[in-house]
Scaffold this active site. Structure first.
Site, PDB file in Angstrom:
ATOM      1  N   ASP A 162     -12.735 -15.488  10.786  1.00 34.65           N
ATOM      2  CA  ASP A 162     -12.977 -16.638  11.666  1.00 34.65           C
ATOM      3  C   ASP A 162     -12.517 -17.836  10.818  1.00 34.65           C
ATOM      4  O   ASP A 162     -11.728 -17.652   9.879  1.00 34.65           O
ATOM      5  CB  ASP A 162     -14.466 -16.712  12.071  1.00 34.65           C
ATOM      6  CG  ASP A 162     -14.725 -17.637  13.261  1.00 34.65           C
ATOM      7  OD1 ASP A 162     -14.578 -17.193  14.403  1.00 34.65           O
ATOM      8  OD2 ASP A 162     -15.055 -18.828  13.054  1.00 34.65           O
ATOM      9  N   LYS A 175     -22.025 -11.826  14.420  1.00 30.71           N
ATOM     10  CA  LYS A 175     -21.256 -12.871  13.725  1.00 30.71           C
ATOM     11  C   LYS A 175     -21.894 -13.121  12.371  1.00 30.71           C
ATOM     12  O   LYS A 175     -23.088 -12.864  12.192  1.00 30.71           O
ATOM     13  CB  LYS A 175     -21.288 -14.172  14.533  1.00 30.71           C
ATOM     14  CG  LYS A 175     -20.141 -15.109  14.232  1.00 30.71           C
ATOM     15  CD  LYS A 175     -18.920 -14.762  15.072  1.00 30.71           C
ATOM     16  CE  LYS A 175     -17.699 -15.564  14.687  1.00 30.71           C
ATOM     17  NZ  LYS A 175     -16.627 -15.395  15.700  1.00 30.71           N
TER      18      LYS A 175
HETATM   19  N1  GLU Z   1     -13.640 -14.586  15.034  1.00 30.25           N
HETATM   20  C1  GLU Z   1     -12.925 -14.088  16.182  1.00 30.25           C
HETATM   21  C2  GLU Z   1     -13.657 -14.456  17.446  1.00 30.25           C
HETATM   22  O1  GLU Z   1     -14.254 -15.507  17.524  1.00 30.25           O
HETATM   23  C3  GLU Z   1     -12.528 -12.626  16.056  1.00 30.25           C
HETATM   24  C4  GLU Z   1     -13.630 -11.666  15.797  1.00 30.25           C
HETATM   25  C5  GLU Z   1     -13.158 -10.239  15.533  1.00 30.25           C
HETATM   26  O2  GLU Z   1     -11.965  -9.971  15.524  1.00 30.25           O
HETATM   27  O3  GLU Z   1     -14.045  -9.412  15.326  1.00 30.25           O
HETATM   28  O4  GLU Z   1     -13.641 -13.752  18.425  1.00 30.25           O
END
Ligand code: GLU
Length: 445
Positions: A166, A126
């Site tokens: 996100d 992340k």
């Molecule tokens: N931010 C999204 C999550 O919390 C998607 C992450 C992604 O698609 O890599 O899963």
């Protein structure tokens, strides 16, 4: 909590001071894992938990940019590459003033288990920045994204680490980030980012996937009680990408979504939210939710209140972490709540989760219920790798299959461990065992 695990958890907390959200996410997972370690003492011997809680790599960098007045601005950028046992690091980027290392680590930690539950070959990571996109012009957002990517590009790649969106990072930001990556590397490496535009390597259904997936997962939970979304009265928190698509999907299944919110307040629309108008206000005009109540009759706007005061049979928290506390949960339960599906990451506090579970409310934790977004990102990577693009119908059918599969595996794991219907236990154990097995097989790294 199991005493052996509590000792490890305490060490993790002491090693990572001041990171409250990370502590919360670790504690919540550890509370489920005692029974697994009774069956698998080899996980303890190999120090799987200690290794899981220590990110493989953490990158923190300066992001300088100039605003439209020519003033120099400095933000902080993050990418935490948490675990690559199952595949390249995968997870979104969050641009929000609240972002600091503890938020990125909680999100990255959750992502490991979520990604494992999808059954796709993706590890957990992340990133993000304390940059606040609100009120910034397109040109400012572009300059920020270009500066952010000028450092990030050296750490990512389709076989290494694949960021996505996100909170605060949507199609516009992914476009600027991808453009800068392409320019620096001189490679059209579609699979380095997901959430791309449809004409340049993106996947159909990716924008809808998190909200749709949350509703599909919740529908599967409702089926275990012999019911469905049809006729439910639903409250959704948030009014961003996840919330809007959760509203759309729930209403397509026959529910009436009567309320949603933003950080200033909430609207109540007893006739059911007009999704086209909500999209226009939030996604096209980038306006505040209050504007929805100005443009549509019969809608009330409550400034500063909690959307959880609105009674509902299904609650879908789709805003942000810790937005639903024990008091709000108790109120929802008193008002006749049947099910909760978390579209956001860790929106319910630990107190709230306890209230729901004690009351026998169906509770789908985010790492299972909102996994549809990242799962569809993995489908986007598949399409990029094969230089293909799939139809909406095919991609949506794959998403549905994945969400039904996640529900099934969480339920089966909860049964196997003697706590039927406990999706928190099922998700935590199911995700953990997949990652732990892969880590054992790959040796001490
Ligand atoms: N931010 C999204 C999550 O919390 C998607 C992450 C992604 O698609 O890599 O899963």
């Amino acid at each position: 909590m199991d005493a052996r695990l509590e000792a490890i958890r305490d060490t993790v907390l002491a090693r990572n001071p001041g990171e409250a959200e990370f502590h919360q996410a670790v504690t919540e997972v550890f509370e489920s894992l005692g029974p697994v370690h009774d069956r698998h003492p080899e996980f303890l011997e190999a120090a799987i938990l200690e290794r899981l809680c220590e990110p493989e790599r953490q990158i923190i960098f300066r992001v300088p940019w100039t605003d439209d007045e020519g003033r120099v601005r400095i933000n902080r950028g993050f990418r935490v590459e948490f675990n690559s046992a199952l595949g390249p690091y995968k997870g979104g980027l969050r641009f929000h003033p609240s972002v600091y290392l503890g938020i990125v680590k909680f999100l990255g930690f959750e992502q490991i288990f979520k990604n494992a539950l999808t059954g796709m070959p993706i590890g957990g990571g992340k990133g993000g920045s304390d940059f606040d996109p609100r009120g910034r012009s397109d040109a400012e957002v572009m300059r920020f994204c270009q500066s952010f990517m000028t450092e990030l590009y050296r750490h990512i790649g389709e076989y290494t680490d694949v960021p996505a969106g996100d909170i605060g990072v949507g199609g516009r930001e992914i476009g600027y980030l991808f453009g800068q990556y392409k320019r620096i590397t001189n490679r059209y490496e579609s699979g380095v980012l997901t959430g791309k535009g449809i004409s340049w390597g993106g996947s159909l259904v990716r924008p809808e996937a998190t909200g749709f997936g949350t509703v599909i997962f919740t529908q599967e939970m409702l089926k275990t009680r012999g019911t469905s979304f049809d006729g439910q009265r639903v409250v959704v928190s948030g009014s961003g990408n996840v919330a809007i698509n959760a509203v759309a999907k729930a209403q397509s299944l026959g529910a009436t979504v009567v309320a949603c919110s933003d950080s200033s307040g909430y609207i109540v629309d007893p006739a059911g939210i007009d999704v086209a108008l909500l999209r226009q206000v939030k996604e096209v005009d980038r306006a505040r939710l209050k504007e929805y109540s100005v443009r549509r009759g019969g809608v009330s706007y409550v400034e500063g209140g909690s959307v959880w005061d609105v009674d509902a049979t299904v609650a879908l928290p789709c805003a942000t972490q810790n937005e639903l506390d024990g008091d709000a949960a108790a109120k929802l339960v008193r008002n006749g709540l049947l099910a909760v599906g978390e579209g956001a990451n860790m929106p319910s506090t630990r107190d709230a989760v306890a209230v729901f579970q004690d009351a026998g409310v169906l509770f789908g934790p985010g790492k299972a219920a909102n996994a549809g977004g990242v799962a569809t990102s993995a489908l986007e990577m598949q399409q990029n790798a094969s230089r293909d693009s799939w139809s909406f119908e095919h991609t949506e059918a794959r998403l549905t299959e994945i969400m039904v599969g996640i529900h099934h595996s969480c339920a089966a794991t909860a049964d196997e461990y003697g706590d039927p219907g406990n999706y928190v236990l099922g998700a935590n154990i199911g995700g953990f065992v997949k990652v732990a097995d892969a880590m054992l097989a790959q040796g001490l790294i």
